[in-house]
Design an enzyme around this catalytic site. Sequence first.
Site, PDB file in Angstrom:
ATOM      1  CG  HIS A 183      -1.833   4.508  -0.320  1.00  0.00           C
ATOM      2  ND1 HIS A 183      -2.806   5.428   0.010  1.00  0.00           N
ATOM      3  CD2 HIS A 183      -1.680   3.708   0.768  1.00  0.00           C
ATOM      4  CE1 HIS A 183      -3.219   5.200   1.246  1.00  0.00           C
ATOM      5  NE2 HIS A 183      -2.558   4.175   1.735  1.00  0.00           N
ATOM      6  CG  HIS A 190      -7.748   3.034   6.615  1.00  0.00           C
ATOM      7  ND1 HIS A 190      -7.962   2.669   5.302  1.00  0.00           N
ATOM      8  CD2 HIS A 190      -6.411   2.975   6.809  1.00  0.00           C
ATOM      9  CE1 HIS A 190      -6.808   2.390   4.728  1.00  0.00           C
ATOM     10  NE2 HIS A 190      -5.844   2.566   5.615  1.00  0.00           N
ATOM     11  CE  LYS A 204      -5.726   1.388  -0.182  1.00  0.00           C
ATOM     12  NZ  LYS A 204      -5.062   2.568   0.374  1.00  0.00           N
ATOM     13  CE  LYS A 207      -7.004   6.116   3.048  1.00  0.00           C
ATOM     14  NZ  LYS A 207      -6.475   6.285   4.342  1.00  0.00           N
ATOM     15  CG  ASP A 254     -20.746  24.942  -0.212  1.00  0.00           C
ATOM     16  OD1 ASP A 254     -20.495  25.096   1.002  1.00  0.00           O
ATOM     17  OD2 ASP A 254     -20.419  25.766  -1.076  1.00  0.00           O
ATOM     18  CG  ASP A 313     -17.062  -8.099 -17.245  1.00  0.00           C
ATOM     19  OD1 ASP A 313     -15.973  -8.671 -17.379  1.00  0.00           O
ATOM     20  OD2 ASP A 313     -18.093  -8.649 -16.822  1.00  0.00           O
TER      21      ASP A 313
END
Length: 433
Positions: A113, A292, A115, A294, A299, A120
């Site tokens: 899941h 969508h 990404k 996350k 603080d 390089d």
Amino acid sequence: MKDNWRNGNDVKLLVNGEDFFPRVFDCIRNAETEILLETFIIEEDKIGWRLQKELIAAAQRGVSIDITVDDYGTWDLSDEFIDSLTTAGVRLHLFDPQPKLWGVRLNIFRRLHRKLIVIDQKLAFVGGINFCFDHVISSGPDAKQDYAVEIKGPVVADIHQTCMLLLLRASSRKERRNYMGQARAAEQPAAGDMRVLVVDRDNGHHRTNIERQYLLATRLAQKRLVIANAYFFPGYRLLREFRRAAQRGVEVILILQGQPDMAWVSALSRLLYNYLLRSGVKIYEYRRRPLHGKVAVMDDKWATVGSSNLDPLSLSLNLEANVIIEDEGFNQQLHENLTTITEQDCEQLTLKAAVRGYWWRMPLIFLSFHFLRKFPTILNWLPAHTHKLKLVKPLQETSDTEQTSLTMPSKLSNSGNNVTQDEKLAYEKESIS
């Protein structure tokens, strides 16, 4: 395990596909030696075709390219789309390919899941954005609100190593030889003054890494903790720490889906609202479009961006990756974005609303909390399997039998979606505004 914090990095926040895709495509276009890419979903739409075009051009000028996609998330690309990539020299790996049973995909657990993109060995992208057009706001009312980061500096070597270790551990013995000696990239010089930690979750030695970082941040919070998360059904330990933080005076704000892409997910989340609201946790539902993201801030310095939801799949089953950033400027930028969407596009939930219908939902709430307490034990009942990758070969290099086992089912031929070559070319030429 000792946390491997890296100093001297530069991190840029990318909001939605409008920020993310142009930067990724530009970096692929300018790649010179190597591209590593992991993603859950590639759609055969204008974003997917644009990605294919840029990768083919990079491969044709000699760039080494390894793309790893999840077999469950990216299951419906056409043979034509895939063969164009592999014929050009792109190495395309399927994570945990499994046959369907009566036309149904059953491999829903332990997915790839995360990404991740590394260009390089010098620049990386981490976040929650898949390669599909519904991450672009102009795609319509169902466009997703999401986040990613672009990173330069010494921590890129750790992201590169994360990608390479999957290729080493999950590939066949023959293919593994191609990656021997490449697992650790040369550490890049300082590019800024941000402190960054790469946190990945797998089903081996890193089962609780991401959850542990959220627990630590919640326990250390003194002023505020703002979490925006698409699929919210965390473990009992996290729920308890959110309550404790609110009770000691920390402003705990949860931004959750109010216009969900999967209604049952929000229904589960709402079973937890009463428990959290009674202790002073503030809950906002994002109503403008599906959320969508996350991400979280704590603080004035701590922030995280990545692929991990706060639900059982992400915290206990999937391969996930987040980065933790310690920097006042980045924290403030992300906090301002979250404050803006909270004020403009969210509805705050009240305790009065949460307890409405409580009497008939009480058995479900009881079962939910009991499930969260016992979930680590329940996991042991699920069938375990070894993560594996299967390299997709060009069609001309495989027999008819191998084509059936190594390539994905054709989206175009099976679905009746008659997309012409002219339409593909038109999409490829269209720029992302």
